[in-house]
Design an enzyme around this catalytic site. Structure first.
Site, PDB file in Angstrom:
ATOM      1  N   TYR A 119       0.825  -1.438   0.042  1.00 26.72           N
ATOM      2  CA  TYR A 119       0.098  -0.143   0.082  1.00 26.72           C
ATOM      3  C   TYR A 119       0.923   1.479  -0.009  1.00 26.72           C
ATOM      4  O   TYR A 119       0.232   2.486   0.121  1.00 26.72           O
ATOM      5  CB  TYR A 119      -1.008  -0.121   1.304  1.00 26.72           C
ATOM      6  CG  TYR A 119      -2.138  -0.731   0.981  1.00 26.72           C
ATOM      7  CD1 TYR A 119      -3.196  -0.451  -0.090  1.00 26.72           C
ATOM      8  CD2 TYR A 119      -2.432  -1.897   1.522  1.00 26.72           C
ATOM      9  CE1 TYR A 119      -4.132  -1.053  -0.286  1.00 26.72           C
ATOM     10  CE2 TYR A 119      -3.660  -2.605   1.422  1.00 26.72           C
ATOM     11  CZ  TYR A 119      -4.608  -2.382   0.232  1.00 26.72           C
ATOM     12  OH  TYR A 119      -5.731  -2.992   0.004  1.00 26.72           O
ATOM     13  N   GLU A 205      -4.993 -29.291  10.772  1.00 18.84           N
ATOM     14  CA  GLU A 205      -4.888 -28.381   9.470  1.00 18.84           C
ATOM     15  C   GLU A 205      -5.768 -27.267   9.639  1.00 18.84           C
ATOM     16  O   GLU A 205      -5.307 -26.275   9.317  1.00 18.84           O
ATOM     17  CB  GLU A 205      -5.366 -29.219   8.341  1.00 18.84           C
ATOM     18  CG  GLU A 205      -5.807 -28.725   7.066  1.00 18.84           C
ATOM     19  CD  GLU A 205      -6.289 -29.399   6.077  1.00 18.84           C
ATOM     20  OE1 GLU A 205      -6.991 -28.755   5.151  1.00 18.84           O
ATOM     21  OE2 GLU A 205      -6.477 -30.645   6.375  1.00 18.84           O
TER      22      GLU A 205
END
Length: 377
Positions: A119, A205
């Site tokens: 940015y 996971e």
């Protein structure tokens, strides 16, 4: 990344940046097109001819498999960036802009994320991936890890269980409430005073399974540390795990969905990612063992047909790609059997499918029995 300076400090990196920019300016002053030579790394190869495993050396009673195309921390060639090529000018420009920002971060001893950097010049970078690649290029040029540049990731990982540690003066006391989730610290290099009475580390996971274990009071009933990277693990999660394993010397198990993407996440933890292959030494976790879910669990735990999903074409391509990675054959050959079994059957299933037996089956039956019986690979 392993280089001449294994833990480069700010002064060393600022000196390297100064030397690099001076060489580019000298090229311009002498009428030469600035050129950068960037080492190329890979975390695995897909050598179908079997050459990957042909060279073997006996050392100290152990057989070492050596391969010039897939050895960790060794460059596999160089990529030459030059302003003469119009196709490379944008990448060259992005690299220099990011290098200037990194120099400022180091000079001021401040930290910024890759998103912060994007940015600062969004109209120039166009895409986040441009910044990501520039940061990786700079790490390779300076022979350092990303955190050495004061470029940090926004951590997604969570931890709970029998561990206590401090980070930059903040205390993380998971032991007092072992089933409460804590954010994994971003500044892993500042983590200290690690204390644990855990017997093992369990990586899961996804967050939904992590939350299931928290709801079932899994850590209160089992002396362990549970960590999730919420899918593909970010750098802080892998670095934090690396630190825990180094300090605590505990067994480490990984629980992923029984599908090609779950297995790829497992491989990312154990062997590192292709994108950050240059930093494999500090990110790969060879101690990790696959606890499940296995394709062979389908019959062992009598999962009904409606819990199974057909493999898509993309799933099949992913599984075949993993099968051809050299490290699967070399370091985890038992994975091949399960992967091939998945392909042969053409089905997959999620960890949550085990709830078909009962909501607490995962925490009260599946995981304890697997760990007690040593049913991992």
């Amino acid at each position: 990344m392993e280089g001449k300076h294994s833990i480069p400090n700010r002064l060393y990196l600022l000196t390297k940046i100064k030397e690099l920019t001076r060489s580019l300016v000298e090229d311009l002053c002498n009428g030469r097109s600035p050129t950068l030579k960037i080492d190329q790394f890979t975390s695995y190869c897909s050598e179908d001819s079997g050459k990957c495993n042909q060279l073997r050396v006996t050392r100290g009673g152990f057989r070492l498999h050596l391969c010039s195309c897939c050895s960790y921390n060794l460059p596999k060639g160089k990529e030459i960036l030059t302003l003469r090529r119009e196709s490379q000018s944008r990448r060259f420009d992005a690299l220099l802009r990011v290098l200037l920002i990194v120099q400022q971060l180091l000079q001021e001893n401040k930290h910024g994320s890759k998103r912060d950097i994007y940015y600062m010049h969004p109209s120039v970078f166009k895409e986040q991936s441009v910044v990501d690649r520039a940061v990786n290029d700079i790490c390779i040029l300076l022979q350092c890890s990303r955190h050495n540049l004061n470029v940090v990731s926004v951590g997604n990982g969570l931890v709970m269980g029998w561990v206590r540690f401090a980070e930059a003066g903040r205390k993380f006391d998971c032991i007092s409430s072992p089933n409460t989730a804590h954010q994994i610290p971003v500044y892993v290099e500042d983590v200290e005073d690690i204390i644990s009475v855990a017997e093992y580390i369990l990586i899961v996971e996804k967050e939904s399974v992590f939350q299931r274990l928290a709801n079932d009071q899994f850590c209160r009933k089992n002396r362990c540390i549970v960590i999730t990277g919420r899918g593909y693990p970010d750098v802080p999660t892998r670095r934090f795990l690396h630190l825990l394993i180094e300090k605590l010397r505990l067994p480490v198990y990984c629980l992923v969905d029984c599908d090609p993407y779950g297995i790829d996440i497992l491989a990312t933890f154990r062997f590192g990612s292709m994108q950050m292959a240059y930093d494999a030494k500090s990110l790969r976790l060879p101690e990790i063992q696959w606890l499940g879910a296995f394709p062979s669990d389908c019959e062992k735990y009598q999962l009904p047909q409606h819990c199974l999903l057909p493999l898509t074409t993309e799933d099949k391509q992913k599984a075949e790609g993993i099968l051809h990675r050299c490290y699967v054959e070399r370091e985890a050959p038992s994975w091949r059997y399960e992967l091939q079994l998945m392909l042969d059957r053409g089905v997959k299933f999620e960890i949550e499918a085990l709830s078909v037996h009962s909501l607490t089956f995962l925490s009260e039956n599946y995981l304890p029995s697997k760990i007690q019986m040593g049913a991992f690979i």
